[in-house]
Design a protein around this motif. Structure first.
Motif, PDB file in Angstrom:
ATOM      1  N   UNK A  89      42.505  26.299  37.401  1.00 31.54           N
ATOM      2  CA  UNK A  89      43.139  25.478  38.529  1.00 31.54           C
ATOM      3  C   UNK A  89      44.942  25.282  38.665  1.00 31.54           C
ATOM      4  N   UNK A  90      44.988  25.711  38.320  1.00 31.97           N
ATOM      5  CA  UNK A  90      46.478  25.533  37.662  1.00 31.97           C
ATOM      6  C   UNK A  90      47.304  26.690  38.236  1.00 31.97           C
ATOM      7  N   UNK A  91      47.641  27.147  40.040  1.00 33.51           N
ATOM      8  CA  UNK A  91      47.694  27.585  40.210  1.00 33.51           C
ATOM      9  C   UNK A  91      49.376  28.051  41.627  1.00 33.51           C
ATOM     10  N   UNK A  92      49.994  28.286  41.576  1.00 34.01           N
ATOM     11  CA  UNK A  92      51.052  27.874  42.693  1.00 34.01           C
ATOM     12  C   UNK A  92      50.493  27.160  44.074  1.00 34.01           C
ATOM     13  N   UNK A  93      51.474  26.369  44.160  1.00 37.90           N
ATOM     14  CA  UNK A  93      50.773  25.710  45.689  1.00 37.90           C
ATOM     15  C   UNK A  93      51.249  26.294  46.813  1.00 37.90           C
ATOM     16  N   UNK A  94      51.145  26.863  47.850  1.00 34.38           N
ATOM     17  CA  UNK A  94      52.081  27.343  49.482  1.00 34.38           C
ATOM     18  C   UNK A  94      52.503  25.636  50.040  1.00 34.38           C
ATOM     19  N   UNK A  95      54.239  26.659  50.474  1.00 35.27           N
ATOM     20  CA  UNK A  95      54.313  24.929  51.011  1.00 35.27           C
ATOM     21  C   UNK A  95      55.439  26.056  52.615  1.00 35.27           C
ATOM     22  N   UNK A  96      54.449  25.965  53.611  1.00 32.57           N
ATOM     23  CA  UNK A  96      55.523  26.205  54.666  1.00 32.57           C
ATOM     24  C   UNK A  96      56.980  25.962  54.666  1.00 32.57           C
ATOM     25  N   UNK A  97      57.742  27.176  55.178  1.00 31.32           N
ATOM     26  CA  UNK A  97      59.234  26.739  55.045  1.00 31.32           C
ATOM     27  C   UNK A  97      59.892  27.251  54.012  1.00 31.32           C
ATOM     28  N   UNK A  98      59.126  27.520  52.483  1.00 28.50           N
ATOM     29  CA  UNK A  98      59.903  27.256  51.154  1.00 28.50           C
ATOM     30  C   UNK A  98      58.970  28.588  50.734  1.00 28.50           C
ATOM     31  N   UNK A 108      47.764  31.683  50.805  1.00 29.09           N
ATOM     32  CA  UNK A 108      46.593  32.082  50.903  1.00 29.09           C
ATOM     33  C   UNK A 108      46.832  33.193  49.789  1.00 29.09           C
ATOM     34  N   UNK A 109      47.150  33.062  49.214  1.00 29.15           N
ATOM     35  CA  UNK A 109      47.373  34.201  48.057  1.00 29.15           C
ATOM     36  C   UNK A 109      46.659  34.094  46.790  1.00 29.15           C
ATOM     37  N   UNK A 110      46.015  34.572  45.509  1.00 33.71           N
ATOM     38  CA  UNK A 110      44.578  34.232  44.601  1.00 33.71           C
ATOM     39  C   UNK A 110      45.226  35.129  43.907  1.00 33.71           C
ATOM     40  N   UNK A 111      45.451  34.644  42.539  1.00 29.38           N
ATOM     41  CA  UNK A 111      45.377  35.840  41.428  1.00 29.38           C
ATOM     42  C   UNK A 111      44.253  36.304  41.494  1.00 29.38           C
ATOM     43  N   UNK A 112      44.551  37.354  40.871  1.00 31.37           N
ATOM     44  CA  UNK A 112      42.660  37.928  40.755  1.00 31.37           C
ATOM     45  C   UNK A 112      41.433  38.526  42.011  1.00 31.37           C
ATOM     46  N   UNK A 113      42.401  38.074  43.397  1.00 29.20           N
ATOM     47  CA  UNK A 113      41.495  38.757  44.339  1.00 29.20           C
ATOM     48  C   UNK A 113      42.678  39.441  45.628  1.00 29.20           C
ATOM     49  N   UNK A 114      43.096  40.575  44.945  1.00 27.79           N
ATOM     50  CA  UNK A 114      44.184  41.397  45.321  1.00 27.79           C
ATOM     51  C   UNK A 114      42.875  42.216  46.517  1.00 27.79           C
ATOM     52  N   UNK A 115      42.850  42.671  47.769  1.00 24.28           N
ATOM     53  CA  UNK A 115      42.314  43.535  48.509  1.00 24.28           C
ATOM     54  C   UNK A 115      42.570  44.726  48.323  1.00 24.28           C
TER      55      UNK A 115
END
Length: 533
Positions: A299-308, A419-426
């Motif tokens: 549950x400790x994953x990077x957080x997306x922020x628009x523009x950054x 929306x990227x999540x480790x372990x869920x590469x397509x």
């Protein structure tokens, strides 16, 4: 008596009529997943629905199309292996569409440069240019109009101290290799059949690790991910040592232990000891950021922020981008590659002469597993468990610069997006059907047979039409307009009906071919009626 009057248990044991139609279609080499398309004949104004073969290359999807693709590859391999004349490959003249796209690309570039000079935002222009570049490639042109626009990262080309040096011969402008003349004046042009494998990751028995706990799945996963790069490096070294433009036809398939290995038909010959020396001295270094220490997980994953971009969830700091991570790697004099991949000790080199049974045997061997998936489940539960452990080892392993798994190691993937999540590469590299190898199953050099695969397919079509006595006139590419058929279109017959129509057409072809063969053998053509199937 209908099947309704039979006992229920007996009715359930009866095969479904549609399934029987599919099996019959397979027997006759008919595509079992035809794609219906609407075709407009602009000369007559007539619309019709045409079934186009799905073109699958795997038996699991369509055995008929997979078999045709395998036979096509076998023909391609045979035609190019022992050429005795230099292939003449000349680029086609650009057509009107290609010329227009390049002219339009020039106009967009000029407008983009003008906007940049005025200090305006060029994002929309860049997006438009990217779209046109994609269209240029789809229109049958190779490469970029401007060539490389991003400077290539360069590293020391000094060989590793743990790798032997290789001889380098002066390059000759040929693809044919050497010939040898016997005492009776006969000229021989031998070629090679080479098999290369990866090293051991632990003791195995019948393809299954004896001790799964000590089996090096991590190394096996990384070797599979970067195997295609190792093959490229081997070809480069092979050409430098051989001293001519070596041409090859190669296929990649899995061993029982699931490691990919290579079968390669090589035009021309070198001493066996020299080929083994080249393989032993070939390696590939993966200069990627470190990926051995987990930074974010659960549950400790990077957080997306628009523009950054992606932020550290604890500190709010922006994670380093892919380019920034590589810049840091470039400035570190003590940096080590993430991974170094080499071939194993098992190397097989065999000489092959044109027109001998060995040639046909090697071609069959090259194409043996082309229609099977790399991760096709094997028989025992132990083998299935081995596949599951390999897939799990690949789950969090970065497969490319754009892989979401880089977030797990504190780096933003190249082209990061929400929306990227480790372990869920397509990427297919992570799928059980591929087991880490995301490259092409068939590797063919540009000057192998002097033909593209489409040209080999056209040769086969020409032969069939001539055998059937049908005209083989080139079709005007502008005569037909093709459109997809909407789902539920009433003009499309049920699949079973379409399959049976194709089977009937194939039956007519076989009957005609059998009659022609009977005529050639001096037999009564009528005797072949009913026996063509």
């Amino acid at each position: 008596m209908t099947d309704r009057s039979l006992p229920r248990a007996l009715r359930q044991a009866m095969p479904q009529a549609r399934e029987v139609a599919v099996e019959v279609a397979k027997q006759y080499g008919v595509c079992i997943r035809p794609v219906p398309l609407k075709r407009l004949d602009v000369e007559t104004g007539r619309w019709e629905v045409v079934d186009v073969p799905c073109g699958a290359t795997m038996d699991a999807k369509c055995p008929s199309c997979a078999k045709r693709n395998r036979q096509l590859r076998m023909a391609q391999c045979r035609e190019g292996w022992h050429l005795d004349q230099e292939p003449a490959i000349a680029p086609n003249e650009p057509n009107e569409e290609q010329r227009w796209l390049v002219e339009f690309r020039a106009d967009l570039q000029a407008r983009r440069d003008q906007a940049a000079a005025l200090g305006e935002d060029t994002a929309d222009w860049d997006a438009a240019i990217e779209g046109i570049d994609n269209e240029i490639n789809e229109a049958g042109m190779r490469g970029s109009v401007l060539g490389r626009t991003v400077p290539k990262r360069t590293r020391s080309t000094r060989r590793r101290q743990d790798a032997p040096n290789l001889p380098k011969r002066k390059m000759a402008n040929t693809t044919l290799g050497r010939t040898f003349q016997s005492s009776d004046g006969k000229v021989y042009r031998p070629s090679l059949f080479v098999t290369l494998t990866l090293p051991s990751y632990g003791k195995v028995r019948n393809g299954v690790p004896v001790d799964p706990e000590t089996y090096d799945y991590s190394r096996a996963a990384r070797d599979a991910l970067h195997f295609s790069k190792l093959v490229d490096r081997f070809v480069q070294n092979l050409r430098r040592v051989a001293g001519y433009d070596v041409q090859y036809f190669a296929t990649v398939e899995p061993q029982k232990r699931l490691a990919p290995h290579l079968h390669m038909a090589i035009r021309g010959t070198l001493p066996r000891a020299e080929v083994k020396q080249i393989a032993a001295a070939t390696y590939h270094q993966v200069w990627w950021p470190p990926a051995d220490t987990v930074v974010f997980e659960g549950n400790h994953l990077p957080v997306w922020e628009d523009g950054a971009g992606y932020l550290n969830p604890s500190t709010g700091e922006v994670l380093p981008t892919w380019d920034q991570a590589l810049d840091q790697l470039d400035t570190d004099e003590n940096a080590e590659p993430l991974h170094v991949i080499r071939f194993g000790d098992q190397i097989d080199v065999k000489g092959v002469l044109a027109g001998t049974p060995d040639t046909d045997q090697c071609i069959r061997y090259l194409s043996k597993y082309l229609t099977k998936s790399l991760g096709e489940a094997l028989g025992s539960q132990a083998q299935r468990d081995h596949i599951a452990r390999m897939v799990e080892a690949l789950r969090y392993e970065p497969c490319s610069p754009t892989c979401p798994n880089w977030l797990r190691y504190g780096i933003q993937p190249k082209g990061a997006r929400a929306g990227m999540t480790p372990g869920q590469c397509r990427s297919k590299a992570h799928k059980p059907d591929h087991l880490g190898y995301a490259g092409r199953r068939v590797l063919v050099s540009r000057k192998w047979s002097n033909k593209t695969l489409a040209e080999h397919k056209q040769d086969r079509r020409t032969w069939v039409l001539e055998a059937l006595g049908q005209p083989n006139e080139p079709t005007d590419p502008h005569r037909y307009v093709w459109k997809p058929v909407p789902a539920g279109d009433a003009n499309v017959s049920p699949l079973a009906v379409r399959l049976l129509r194709s089977v009937a057409e194939r039956q007519r072809w076989r009957t005609h071919m059998a009659q022609l063969q009977a005529q050639a053998d001096g037999q009564d053509p009528s005797a072949t009626e009913g026996r063509a199937a």
